[in-house]
Design an enzyme around this catalytic site. Structure first.
Site, PDB file in Angstrom:
ATOM      1  N   CYS A  95       0.837  -1.199   0.000  1.00 52.66           N
ATOM      2  CA  CYS A  95       0.000   0.000   0.000  1.00 52.66           C
ATOM      3  C   CYS A  95       0.882   1.264   0.000  1.00 52.66           C
ATOM      4  O   CYS A  95       1.576   1.528  -0.964  1.00 52.66           O
ATOM      5  CB  CYS A  95      -0.975  -0.038   1.168  1.00 52.66           C
ATOM      6  SG  CYS A  95      -2.338   1.146   1.021  1.00 52.66           S
ATOM      7  N   HIS A 181      -3.698  -5.089   0.427  1.00 50.81           N
ATOM      8  CA  HIS A 181      -3.203  -5.579   1.712  1.00 50.81           C
ATOM      9  C   HIS A 181      -3.260  -7.107   1.745  1.00 50.81           C
ATOM     10  O   HIS A 181      -4.319  -7.681   2.022  1.00 50.81           O
ATOM     11  CB  HIS A 181      -4.038  -5.000   2.857  1.00 50.81           C
ATOM     12  CG  HIS A 181      -3.798  -3.542   3.101  1.00 50.81           C
ATOM     13  ND1 HIS A 181      -2.801  -3.080   3.925  1.00 50.81           N
ATOM     14  CD2 HIS A 181      -4.408  -2.449   2.595  1.00 50.81           C
ATOM     15  CE1 HIS A 181      -2.813  -1.762   3.949  1.00 50.81           C
ATOM     16  NE2 HIS A 181      -3.776  -1.354   3.136  1.00 50.81           N
ATOM     17  N   GLU A 183      -2.001  -8.965   4.000  1.00 50.50           N
ATOM     18  CA  GLU A 183      -1.939  -9.454   5.383  1.00 50.50           C
ATOM     19  C   GLU A 183      -3.316  -9.634   6.020  1.00 50.50           C
ATOM     20  O   GLU A 183      -3.416 -10.270   7.073  1.00 50.50           O
ATOM     21  CB  GLU A 183      -1.090  -8.505   6.242  1.00 50.50           C
ATOM     22  CG  GLU A 183      -1.703  -7.154   6.550  1.00 50.50           C
ATOM     23  CD  GLU A 183      -1.496  -6.106   5.468  1.00 50.50           C
ATOM     24  OE1 GLU A 183      -1.676  -4.909   5.752  1.00 50.50           O
ATOM     25  OE2 GLU A 183      -1.145  -6.486   4.333  1.00 50.50           O
TER      26      GLU A 183
END
Length: 232
Positions: A95, A181, A183
């Protein structure tokens, strides 16, 4: 007299070559470090101001630049020492981290007016990060600024309807960026992408567990104190 065969050197402990997650102010920075550990690779969350000499001293297996709420063009926005990218350490920007990576290395970041927040369809999905993953997949976006031109020498490996450079890579310099993202659980294949980066790009084996740390430290203490008593 017979020949002497030197004993093989022990493999370095996983903690001796950590993955350093540079915290650029994002709410998911700690989660990134957790996901790396979930992949059985040791990680540490460190400030983005960590200097080149300190990074070199710690000899990390990889660097990950976290997301963050700022615009890369805002006054006082977090910046890292661009000499980090000259160390040859595999680096993944996420990001804001991807935007910063692009900006520092000759790419272009712009506010296109087409922000993305939430689940987004990613197209392309090529290159080392996406090996074995679907070319079209759902990812979680949360950004206003957008990379509109990748860093010099990098190729685009993923796009979305509003983001022309949703992922890029420079395999020669081992520099990678994703606008989304990986994660978070809202990116279903995100953990697999992180594993591709850790295992295949960075060459970090899945050898770390919390239990292994305890066992290793006990053995180190035994080697140092021998049969002496220890008070702790």
């Amino acid at each position: 007299m017979g020949s002497v065969h030197p004993l093989p050197l022990p493999e370095p402990a996983a903690e001796e070559r950590p993955v350093l997650v540079l915290d650029l102010g994002g709410q998911y920075a700690q989660l990134i470090a957790r996901r790396v550990r979930d992949a059985r690779v040791y990680s540490e969350l460190v400030p983005y101001t960590l200097g080149v000499d300190e990074v070199r001293r710690r000899n990390p297996a990889a660097l990950i630049l976290s997301g963050g709420p700022a615009s890369v063009y805002a006054d006082g926005a977090p910046r890292v020492d661009e000499r980090l990218f000259e160390l040859g350490i595999p680096t993944l920007g996420i990001c804001y981290g991807a935007q910063l990576l692009a900006l520092e290395l000759g790419g272009e970041v712009a506010r296109t007016g087409a922000s993305e927040f939430g689940k987004t369809e990613l197209d392309g999905g090529t290159g080392a990060l996406f090996a074995g993953l679907p070319e079209q997949q759902v990812v979680w976006m949360s950004h206003r600024d957008t990379v509109v031109a990748p860093p010099e020498g990098a190729v685009v490996t993923g796009t979305s309807a509003s983001t022309p450079v949703a992922a890029f890579e420079d395999a020669r310099r081992r520099l990678y960026g994703v606008q989304f993202h990986p994660e978070v659980v809202h990116t279903p294949h995100g953990q697999d992408l992180l594993k591709n980066f850790l295992y295949d790009v960075a060459g970090a084996p899945p050898a770390w567990t919390p239990a292994a740390v305890i066992e290793e430290q006990v053995e180190r203490i035994r080697a140092q104190v021998g049969s002496n008593r220890v008070i702790c």
